[in-house]
Design a protein around this motif. Sequence first.
Motif, PDB file in Angstrom:
ATOM      1  N   THR A   8       0.851  -1.193   0.000  1.00 24.12           N
ATOM      2  CA  THR A   8       0.000   0.000   0.000  1.00 24.12           C
ATOM      3  C   THR A   8       0.879   1.232   0.000  1.00 24.12           C
ATOM      4  O   THR A   8       2.096   1.153   0.147  1.00 24.12           O
ATOM      5  CB  THR A   8      -0.916   0.022   1.244  1.00 24.12           C
ATOM      6  OG1 THR A   8      -0.089   0.078   2.406  1.00 24.12           O
ATOM      7  CG2 THR A   8      -1.790  -1.214   1.299  1.00 24.12           C
ATOM      8  N   SER A   9       0.262   2.381  -0.176  1.00 32.33           N
ATOM      9  CA  SER A   9       1.035   3.612  -0.173  1.00 32.33           C
ATOM     10  C   SER A   9       1.639   3.898   1.193  1.00 32.33           C
ATOM     11  O   SER A   9       2.616   4.626   1.305  1.00 32.33           O
ATOM     12  CB  SER A   9       0.165   4.784  -0.616  1.00 32.33           C
ATOM     13  OG  SER A   9      -0.945   4.904   0.246  1.00 32.33           O
ATOM     14  N   SER A  10       1.107   3.300   2.232  1.00 24.84           N
ATOM     15  CA  SER A  10       1.688   3.496   3.558  1.00 24.84           C
ATOM     16  C   SER A  10       2.995   2.724   3.710  1.00 24.84           C
ATOM     17  O   SER A  10       3.776   2.999   4.614  1.00 24.84           O
ATOM     18  CB  SER A  10       0.696   3.073   4.642  1.00 24.84           C
ATOM     19  OG  SER A  10       0.419   1.688   4.520  1.00 24.84           O
ATOM     20  N   ASP A  11       3.258   1.762   2.786  1.00 27.15           N
ATOM     21  CA  ASP A  11       4.505   1.010   2.822  1.00 27.15           C
ATOM     22  C   ASP A  11       5.652   1.762   2.145  1.00 27.15           C
ATOM     23  O   ASP A  11       6.798   1.328   2.198  1.00 27.15           O
ATOM     24  CB  ASP A  11       4.339  -0.338   2.111  1.00 27.15           C
ATOM     25  CG  ASP A  11       3.348  -1.238   2.816  1.00 27.15           C
ATOM     26  OD1 ASP A  11       3.161  -1.066   4.034  1.00 27.15           O
ATOM     27  OD2 ASP A  11       2.760  -2.094   2.146  1.00 27.15           O
ATOM     28  N   PHE A  12       5.388   2.876   1.510  1.00 28.78           N
ATOM     29  CA  PHE A  12       6.391   3.637   0.780  1.00 28.78           C
ATOM     30  C   PHE A  12       7.393   4.272   1.728  1.00 28.78           C
ATOM     31  O   PHE A  12       7.039   4.951   2.675  1.00 28.78           O
ATOM     32  CB  PHE A  12       5.707   4.709  -0.069  1.00 28.78           C
ATOM     33  CG  PHE A  12       6.651   5.670  -0.715  1.00 28.78           C
ATOM     34  CD1 PHE A  12       7.490   5.239  -1.727  1.00 28.78           C
ATOM     35  CD2 PHE A  12       6.694   6.983  -0.323  1.00 28.78           C
ATOM     36  CE1 PHE A  12       8.364   6.117  -2.333  1.00 28.78           C
ATOM     37  CE2 PHE A  12       7.548   7.870  -0.923  1.00 28.78           C
ATOM     38  CZ  PHE A  12       8.389   7.430  -1.929  1.00 28.78           C
ATOM     39  N   LYS A  13       8.679   4.026   1.450  1.00 32.80           N
ATOM     40  CA  LYS A  13       9.768   4.633   2.226  1.00 32.80           C
ATOM     41  C   LYS A  13      10.646   5.406   1.245  1.00 32.80           C
ATOM     42  O   LYS A  13      11.378   4.812   0.460  1.00 32.80           O
ATOM     43  CB  LYS A  13      10.562   3.548   2.933  1.00 32.80           C
ATOM     44  CG  LYS A  13       9.765   2.813   3.985  1.00 32.80           C
ATOM     45  CD  LYS A  13      10.623   1.746   4.650  1.00 32.80           C
ATOM     46  CE  LYS A  13       9.850   1.015   5.702  1.00 32.80           C
ATOM     47  NZ  LYS A  13       8.794   0.177   5.203  1.00 32.80           N
TER      48      LYS A  13
END
Length: 69
Positions: A8-13
Amino acid sequence: MVRISATTSSDFKPSIDKVAAVGIGGLIAGKVLAKTGLIAVALIFLKKFFFLLLIPLYWLKNLFGRKNS
């Protein structure tokens, strides 16, 4: 069957994923350009002056397409 975990976009680092950062930046820039109408202006100029893009191609055709007589 192999299960692939969905990201998900929350996994983006941003410090790790440089390609995704460039992709997200491109999407944002494209949206801004579309809202300002710059794409429409560019298409109008392309429609009016497309023949200027064809002139170098015509020149190259004549340069390399000459027959030896």
